[in-house]
Scaffold this motif. Structure first.
Motif, short mmCIF file in Angstrom:
data_model
loop_
_atom_site.label_atom_id
_atom_site.label_comp_id
_atom_site.label_asym_id
_atom_site.label_seq_id
_atom_site.Cartn_x
_atom_site.Cartn_y
_atom_site.Cartn_z
N MET A 211 -8.08 21.46 14.50
CA MET A 211 -6.59 20.58 14.84
C MET A 211 -6.12 20.72 13.59
N GLN A 212 -6.22 20.71 12.48
CA GLN A 212 -5.16 20.73 11.25
C GLN A 212 -4.81 22.51 11.45
N ASP A 213 -5.58 23.27 11.59
CA ASP A 213 -5.25 24.89 11.41
C ASP A 213 -4.43 25.16 12.70
N GLN A 214 -4.55 24.65 14.02
CA GLN A 214 -3.58 24.36 15.27
C GLN A 214 -2.28 24.00 14.74
N ILE A 215 -2.22 22.86 13.97
CA ILE A 215 -1.02 22.03 13.85
C ILE A 215 -0.22 22.98 12.84
N ASP A 216 -0.83 23.78 11.72
CA ASP A 216 -0.14 24.57 10.88
C ASP A 216 0.60 25.67 11.66
N SER B 41 0.71 -1.16 -0.01
CA SER B 41 -0.12 -0.03 -0.13
C SER B 41 0.81 1.13 0.02
N LYS B 42 0.31 2.22 -0.60
CA LYS B 42 1.00 3.50 -0.44
C LYS B 42 0.00 4.70 -0.05
N ALA B 43 0.45 5.46 0.86
CA ALA B 43 -0.39 6.56 1.49
C ALA B 43 -0.89 7.54 0.37
N THR B 44 -2.29 7.69 0.55
CA THR B 44 -3.00 8.84 -0.27
C THR B 44 -3.48 9.72 0.46
N GLN B 45 -4.12 10.87 -0.26
CA GLN B 45 -4.71 11.88 0.60
C GLN B 45 -6.20 11.34 1.24
N SER B 46 -6.91 10.40 0.65
CA SER B 46 -8.20 10.00 1.34
C SER B 46 -7.99 8.43 1.79
N ARG B 47 -7.68 7.71 1.14
CA ARG B 47 -7.44 6.28 1.66
C ARG B 47 -6.56 5.45 0.79
N PRO B 48 -5.84 4.53 1.63
CA PRO B 48 -4.86 3.67 0.70
C PRO B 48 -5.62 2.89 -0.29
N ARG B 49 -4.80 2.78 -1.44
CA ARG B 49 -5.37 1.81 -2.47
C ARG B 49 -4.42 0.77 -2.61
N VAL B 50 -5.11 -0.29 -3.06
CA VAL B 50 -4.30 -1.61 -3.22
C VAL B 50 -3.32 -1.70 -4.55
N ASN C 23 2.72 14.48 5.02
CA ASN C 23 1.96 15.55 4.12
C ASN C 23 0.55 15.47 4.32
N TRP C 24 -0.10 14.40 5.03
CA TRP C 24 -1.53 14.36 4.85
C TRP C 24 -2.23 15.47 5.47
N ARG C 25 -3.44 15.91 4.90
CA ARG C 25 -4.12 16.87 5.14
C ARG C 25 -5.50 16.38 5.32
N PHE C 26 -6.38 17.07 6.22
CA PHE C 26 -7.82 16.82 6.65
C PHE C 26 -8.50 17.46 5.41
N LYS D 291 5.88 14.21 10.57
CA LYS D 291 6.33 15.46 10.27
C LYS D 291 6.97 16.35 11.28
N PHE D 292 6.64 15.99 12.54
CA PHE D 292 7.69 16.66 13.43
C PHE D 292 8.61 15.89 14.23
N GLU D 293 8.78 14.53 13.66
CA GLU D 293 9.45 13.49 14.13
C GLU D 293 9.49 13.20 15.81
N VAL D 294 7.99 12.90 16.19
CA VAL D 294 7.92 12.79 17.45
C VAL D 294 7.24 11.21 17.63
N PRO D 295 7.90 10.31 18.18
CA PRO D 295 7.16 8.89 18.29
C PRO D 295 5.76 8.86 18.42
N ILE D 296 5.07 7.99 17.67
CA ILE D 296 3.68 7.77 17.73
C ILE D 296 3.39 7.37 19.17
N GLU D 297 4.36 6.78 20.10
CA GLU D 297 3.99 5.92 21.20
C GLU D 297 4.02 7.37 22.22
N LYS D 298 4.37 8.67 21.86
CA LYS D 298 4.27 9.70 22.56
C LYS D 298 2.79 10.52 22.46
N LEU D 299 1.96 9.91 21.44
CA LEU D 299 0.87 10.47 21.24
C LEU D 299 -0.19 9.56 21.49
N PHE D 300 -0.19 8.22 21.14
CA PHE D 300 -1.09 7.29 21.14
C PHE D 300 -0.67 6.24 22.00
#
Length: 761
Positions: free
Chosen positions: A510-515, A64-73, A758-761, A731-740
């Motif tokens: 959340m998107q606006d705050q991250i920006d 799979s490859k990440a896309t803007q909406s959902r992954p495609r096979v 680069n994913w955006r809501f 993007k900010f190189e923060v381990p996902i374990e720190k957030l989830f």
């Protein structure tokens, strides 16, 4: 039910029908419950690339490859799926298999990871059927009630009385909460006692006294017995706790998983809730009422027609057996207090729950395509000549701008919680020219209190809605209800509801705050910035929480920790000057802080540090003795070990006395004992390490205080698209374990694998 009840219903989740799925081979376990295993039919002909569409996804290789909406096979032929280009070239040039090309034996974890069902790699998630086959082992019931020892009684009118077991159980529910705020609540007391008397009457009454008055009941004996049981449980050795845990896990193992389309999936809440007293949230009118024991006759099971039916407990029958493959629950029953339906569903990390979450957030993303049209329309309708249109437009404005819930009618025996459509005259106060004060109880009886500026026309409309003859108790929006509102929303987008607005605005915020966040600072600093962005969303959604009783103690503990680190840093700098006094002239500012701490403050810190060290020594000795008590040793061996522990304990206490003497002498003389290895350079490195720790601990303290009254997890789990969190992590190189947490990483595996930086809501 889970805290995320208002999410998209799971029965709306559909999956692609798989025709060539593994054949289920059923076997009977020792206790008669069916267990499932997979037997894959070996195809007689090879599959072409197109034919693999009907092969279960977990049997196919995908990339799979990440896309803007959902992954495609990204499909690959089976012949090349497991061979890299490098190895292909090696195979063509060298017929002989090299040692390094021999297949590597996979570990059990690696094999399980490869077999993990990646539903998000499907092309279509919108078919009619939720499942093709479903097989499970039912639910776990709470243990039967064990009567109290004969010497533990309810005291009525200062005399011990005997109760029928059923009534004694209910009395015990109240006794266990005796020192809680619930038991002091008059409504809780009234509801409990009414149900207690009813159970007492149904079971023949009390033979020793006629119980009629709550005030004459003394539950202290029961409470003390329960407290003693708690203490005994705490005193169990770690080995015994581990053994009990293992036995429990072994007993529950077969209930934790089910077979969904021949695939092993985790079950969520497979335990039937035990009886007890309903507590509710806020000032709930039914708080204290008895939650009755759920029997198998109350329960409906849902599974495949050809699946074996789990045997009910001896002497019982299931209420009903269903084979409904359009819904995503395994069992259900109706509880007696609120009359709500409880479901046993798939776990949060299951494929069906993941599909539901994915669809919910994708629906919110779709809203961005029509939000401008909706806003233009409701702004025009704010001045409509039709009162219904004005109310519709004003309600939409409040839901869009202030993230209010839609709200619905409540019966008299439900908590007085409201949303937008059920706002009453007394819930808003108008302050000209355009300020509105909202004050009402929202979901879970959380108070919504905000003073906000609104559009002038909205202010004018609200004033009209409050106009005489309306009075306190009357609805502001008397021409509309949530169904009318949602019908209006769905004219723009199928499936659009007030909940979708909340999800959209939460994720967009959340998107606006991250920006706005700059990619700089340490990982801990970035986490604090992320939490601040999350907090903005939580405030928007009114996700409040009561400050915990331990909050002040926790803050004080962190403050003391920071003070102690500052003291240690000052001591290190004094040691540097003791070796080279000229350092102060060279860098006066660096050493300036050594004069900031007063003698009184320093003395208190030293005494506290010494006291904490002594407490650690004592607790360590207590743990070692407790552990010894459970070790399988002879009497002589235990006596010898005990003497060794006592000698070690005495040695530690003597060292502590020496440390205390050293600290006091250094404090008095201002001269410190410096080891030969403690050069100025080494001491300076230690200072830098402590400064980093102080900075991180201060960030932790700020985060704790800022979030004391805000529930971050609710918005993070239910309203903020998890792909935003994943994007921030990458993007900010923060381990996902720190957030989830681990649980959330499993729940949102689809987001972690499909979103990039680069994913955006």
């Amino acid at each position: 039910m889970s805290s995320s009840e208002e999410e998209t219903p799971l029965n709306a989740v559909k999956r692609k029908r798989v025709t060539n799925r593994p054949e289920l081979v059923l076997s009977e376990s020792e206790d008669g419950l069916a267990t499932g295993s997979e037997k894959v039919k070996t195809p007689t002909t090879s599959f072409s690339e197109d034919e693999t569409e009907d092969v279960p996804l977990k049997k196919r290789k995908t990339n799979s490859k990440a896309t803007q909406s959902r992954p495609r096979v990204k499909k690959e032929s089976q012949s090349s799926a497991s061979v890299s280009p490098r190895k292909k070239s090696q195979q063509s040039k060298e017929p002989k298999i090299k040692k390094e090309d021999t297949p590597k034996v996979k570990t059990e974890d690696e094999a399980e990871e490869e077999e993990k069902y990646k539903w998000w790699e499907q092309q279509d998630l919108n078919d009619e059927i939720v499942w093709d086959t479903l097989e499970h082992n039912g639910v776990i019931f709470p243990p039967d009630y064990e009567p109290l020892p004969s010497h533990v009684k309810l005291i009525y009118d200062k005399k011990p009385v005997s109760l029928p077991p059923a009534a004694e159980e209910v009395a015990g529910f109240f006794a266990a909460l005796l020192e809680s705020d619930h038991a002091k609540n008059p409504t809780f007391q009234k509801n409990f006692f009414a149900d207690f008397l009813e159970v007492l009457k149904e079971n023949g009454g009390c033979p020793d006294a006629e119980i009629t008055e709550f005030e004459k009941c003394d539950f202290s004996q029961m409470f003390e017995y329960f407290q003693k049981q708690k203490e005994e449980k705490k005193a169990i050795s770690p080995q015994e706790k581990k053994r009990i845990k293992q036995e429990k896990e072994k007993m529950e193992e077969k209930y934790k998983f089910c077979l969904l389309n021949g695939r092993k999936e985790q079950v969520g809440n497979f335990r039937v809730e035990p009886p007890g007293l309903f507590r509710g949230r806020g000032a709930h009118p039914k708080t204290g009422k008895l939650k009755k024991r759920v029997q198998p006759e109350d329960i409906t099971l849902n599974l495949s027609k050809d699946a074996p039916i789990p045997p009910p407990p001896e002497g019982h029958q299931w209420g009903e057996i269903k084979h409904d493959n359009t819904v995503a629950w395994l069992a259900m029953w109706r509880e007696n207090v609120l009359g709500s339906v409880k479901y046993v569903r798939f776990a949060q990390n299951s494929s069906l729950k993941g599909m539901s979450d994915f669809k919910k957030f994708e629906k919110a993303r779709e809203l961005k395509n029509c939000i401008d049209a909706i806003r233009k329309d409701y702004r025009a309708k704010l001045k409509s000549e039709l009162m219904m249109d004005r109310q519709l437009a004003t309600a939409t404005y409040l839901i869009d701008v202030f993230a209010l819930r839609a709200g619905g009618e409540k019966s008299e025996d439900e908590a007085d919680t409201v949303g937008c459509c059920s706002l009453r005259y007394e819930h808003i106060f108008l302050k000209p020219p355009n300020t509105v004060v909202f004050d009402f109880l929202g979901k879970d009886s959380i108070r919504f209190y905000q003073e906000v500026e609104v559009d002038p026309q909205v202010f004018k409309n609200l004033r009209i809605f409050k106009k005489s003859p309306k009075k306190p108790g009357d609805n502001l929006f008397d021409r509309i209800d949530p169904s009318v509102l949602n019908k209006y929303f769905q004219s723009y987008l199928p499936g659009l509801t007030a909940k979708v607005f909340r999800t959209y605005n939460a994720s967009k915020t959340m998107q606006d705050q991250i920006d706005l966040i700059k990619n700089e600072g340490t990982v801990n600093e970035k986490v604090v910035k992320f939490n601040a962005a999350n907090r903005t969303v939580a405030i928007l959604c009114n996700h409040q929480r009561t400050v915990s009783k331990n909050h002040e103690a926790g803050v004080q503990k962190i403050n003391e920790k920071i003070e102690e680190m500052i003291w240690r840093k000052i001591v290190l700098k004094r040691m540097m000057l003791q070796q080279d006094k000229s350092l102060r002239k060279k860098d006066f500012k660096y050493f300036e802080e050594i004069d900031d701490m007063s003698k009184e403050e320093e003395q208190k810190i030293i005494e506290r540090v010494l006291q904490k060290e002594k407490e650690k020594i004592e607790k360590r000795y207590e743990r070692e003795l407790l552990k010894l008590g459970y070790e399988e040793l002879t009497k002589d061996e235990k006596a010898k070990k005990k003497d060794e522990l006592a000698a070690d304990h005495k040695s530690r206490l003597e060292k502590h006395k020496e440390l205390e003497k050293t600290y006091k002498n250094e404090f008095k003389t201002g001269t410190y004992e410096i080891k030969p290895t403690q050069t100025v350079e080494k001491l300076q490195q230690q200072v830098e390490k402590i400064e980093t720790r102080i900075k991180n601990t201060s960030l932790q303290l700020k985060d704790k205080e800022d979030n004391s009254q805000v529930a971050l997890n609710t918005s993070k789990i239910n309203y903020i698209d998890p792909r935003l969190t994943v994007m921030f992590s990458k993007k900010f190189e923060v381990p996902i374990e720190k957030l989830f947490t681990k649980t959330l990483r499993e729940k949102f595996a689809w987001a972690i694998e499909s979103a990039d930086e680069n994913w955006r809501f």
